[in-house]
Design a protein around this motif. Structure first.
Motif, PDB file in Angstrom:
ATOM      1  N   ILE A  66       0.848  -1.203   0.000  1.00 52.66           N
ATOM      2  CA  ILE A  66       0.000   0.000   0.000  1.00 52.66           C
ATOM      3  C   ILE A  66       0.881   1.249   0.000  1.00 52.66           C
ATOM      4  CG2 ILE A  66      -1.646   1.354   1.381  1.00 52.66           C
ATOM      5  CD1 ILE A  66      -2.953  -1.306   2.211  1.00 52.66           C
ATOM      6  N   LEU A  67       1.989   1.189   0.722  1.00 52.04           N
ATOM      7  CA  LEU A  67       2.958   2.289   0.752  1.00 52.04           C
ATOM      8  C   LEU A  67       4.091   1.932  -0.205  1.00 52.04           C
ATOM      9  CD1 LEU A  67       3.688   4.972   2.246  1.00 52.04           C
ATOM     10  CD2 LEU A  67       4.855   3.571   3.957  1.00 52.04           C
ATOM     11  N   LYS A  68       4.332   2.812  -1.181  1.00 51.76           N
ATOM     12  CA  LYS A  68       5.351   2.504  -2.206  1.00 51.76           C
ATOM     13  C   LYS A  68       6.763   2.538  -1.645  1.00 51.76           C
ATOM     14  CE  LYS A  68       2.823   3.592  -6.398  1.00 51.76           C
ATOM     15  NZ  LYS A  68       2.787   4.367  -7.635  1.00 51.76           N
ATOM     16  N   ASP A  69       7.057   3.572  -0.867  1.00 53.42           N
ATOM     17  CA  ASP A  69       8.326   3.609  -0.136  1.00 53.42           C
ATOM     18  C   ASP A  69       8.201   4.542   1.057  1.00 53.42           C
ATOM     19  OD1 ASP A  69       9.740   6.331  -0.731  1.00 53.42           O
ATOM     20  OD2 ASP A  69       9.079   5.634  -2.706  1.00 53.42           O
ATOM     21  N   LEU A  70       9.084   4.345   2.027  1.00 54.33           N
ATOM     22  CA  LEU A  70       8.965   5.085   3.288  1.00 54.33           C
ATOM     23  C   LEU A  70       9.254   6.572   3.126  1.00 54.33           C
ATOM     24  CD1 LEU A  70      10.678   2.511   5.686  1.00 54.33           C
ATOM     25  CD2 LEU A  70       8.246   3.056   5.583  1.00 54.33           C
ATOM     26  N   LYS A  71      10.149   6.923   2.211  1.00 55.76           N
ATOM     27  CA  LYS A  71      10.542   8.334   2.064  1.00 55.76           C
ATOM     28  C   LYS A  71       9.448   9.192   1.432  1.00 55.76           C
ATOM     29  CE  LYS A  71      15.526   8.431   2.264  1.00 55.76           C
ATOM     30  NZ  LYS A  71      16.778   8.542   1.544  1.00 55.76           N
ATOM     31  N   SER A  72       8.916   8.723   0.310  1.00 57.09           N
ATOM     32  CA  SER A  72       7.948   9.563  -0.417  1.00 57.09           C
ATOM     33  C   SER A  72       6.578   9.578   0.249  1.00 57.09           C
ATOM     34  CB  SER A  72       7.795   9.069  -1.858  1.00 57.09           C
ATOM     35  OG  SER A  72       7.052   7.863  -1.892  1.00 57.09           O
ATOM     36  N   GLY A  73       6.237   8.501   0.942  1.00 57.01           N
ATOM     37  CA  GLY A  73       4.905   8.415   1.543  1.00 57.01           C
ATOM     38  C   GLY A  73       3.807   8.169   0.516  1.00 57.01           C
ATOM     39  N   GLU A  74       4.199   7.795  -0.703  1.00 59.03           N
ATOM     40  CA  GLU A  74       3.222   7.593  -1.772  1.00 59.03           C
ATOM     41  C   GLU A  74       2.454   6.288  -1.562  1.00 59.03           C
ATOM     42  OE1 GLU A  74       3.039   7.313  -6.631  1.00 59.03           O
ATOM     43  OE2 GLU A  74       4.954   7.814  -5.688  1.00 59.03           O
ATOM     44  N   LEU A  75       1.139   6.379  -1.699  1.00 57.52           N
ATOM     45  CA  LEU A  75       0.267   5.223  -1.507  1.00 57.52           C
ATOM     46  C   LEU A  75      -0.182   4.652  -2.847  1.00 57.52           C
ATOM     47  CD1 LEU A  75      -2.063   6.688   1.281  1.00 57.52           C
ATOM     48  CD2 LEU A  75      -0.163   5.095   1.622  1.00 57.52           C
ATOM     49  N   SER A  76      -0.500   3.362  -2.849  1.00 58.35           N
ATOM     50  CA  SER A  76      -1.117   2.765  -4.034  1.00 58.35           C
ATOM     51  C   SER A  76      -2.183   1.775  -3.580  1.00 58.35           C
ATOM     52  CB  SER A  76      -0.061   2.064  -4.902  1.00 58.35           C
ATOM     53  OG  SER A  76       0.516   1.000  -4.186  1.00 58.35           O
TER      54      SER A  76
END
Length: 198
Positions: free
Chosen positions: A162-172
């Protein structure tokens, strides 16, 4: 219905742990009792951990998580792809842990409904602050426990995809197999699917 009525911090010691959950599901499927499973895990070290202390701490919670799955979901977890297993494990975590389920409902579900694909530190902090105001039990937790839980929540989101990566905080959005979706709906647990963003 979730197994815990009160909030809990057990996820600090038993995060996503998909590999371990799968191993226990296999043993359950082979007819082993919880006591026999404990013996196998600790005496035969089937998780192959260097330190058994972390296994001892996590084992009761992983076992409860597996016990929350019916035979159909357990079978899918064992036999199907990693992607299918991730979704079933996420469902089991939400069923077991009230705080994490509420986080999924109140933060992740809301964001996905509103097509907001960004999880900010502020979102997580606000969620925990609100819960600590509402719960006397939670308000007694140490800062380090709360900080660890925030990390674990994000890591679970990352591991499930659900979280693409920890740095960007981008959700999918999760791709949920129709068999899982249909089965969970038939069980009357549609609110868990909604919390996953379906």
């Amino acid at each position: 219905m979730t197994i815990e009525s009160e909030y809990s911090s057990v996820l600090t010691g038993a995060g996503f742990m998909l590999y371990e959950v799968k191993q226990l599901a296999k043993l359950k499927g082979q007819g082993y009792s919880d006591q026999e499973i404990r013996y196998k895990v600790l005496e035969e070290n089937i998780f192959q951990y260097d330190k058994l202390s972390s296994v001892k701490r996590a084992l009761p919670y992983i076992l409860k998580r597996v016990d929350l799955l019916d035979d159909s979901l357990r079978q899918l977890l064992i036999e199907e792809s990693y992607e299918v297993g991730k979704v079933i494990n996420l469902y089991a975590i939400m069923k077991f842990d009230r705080l994490f389920f509420e986080f999924m409902q109140e933060v992740i579900q809301e964001k996905l409904i509103n097509n907001n694909y960004y999880l900010d530190k502020v979102d997580i902090n606000a969620f925990f602050e609100e819960k600590m105001e509402q719960s006397e039990f939670m308000s007694s937790w140490s800062e380090s426990t709360v900080a660890k839980l925030k990390q674990v929540f994000k890591k679970i989101l990352l591991q499930v995809g659900i979280l693409k990566d920890l740095k960007s905080g981008e959700l999918s959005r999760l791709l949920i197999d129709d068999r899982i979706s249909d089965h969970i709906q038939q069980m009357g647990d549609k609110n868990y699917l909604r919390a996953m963003g379906e």
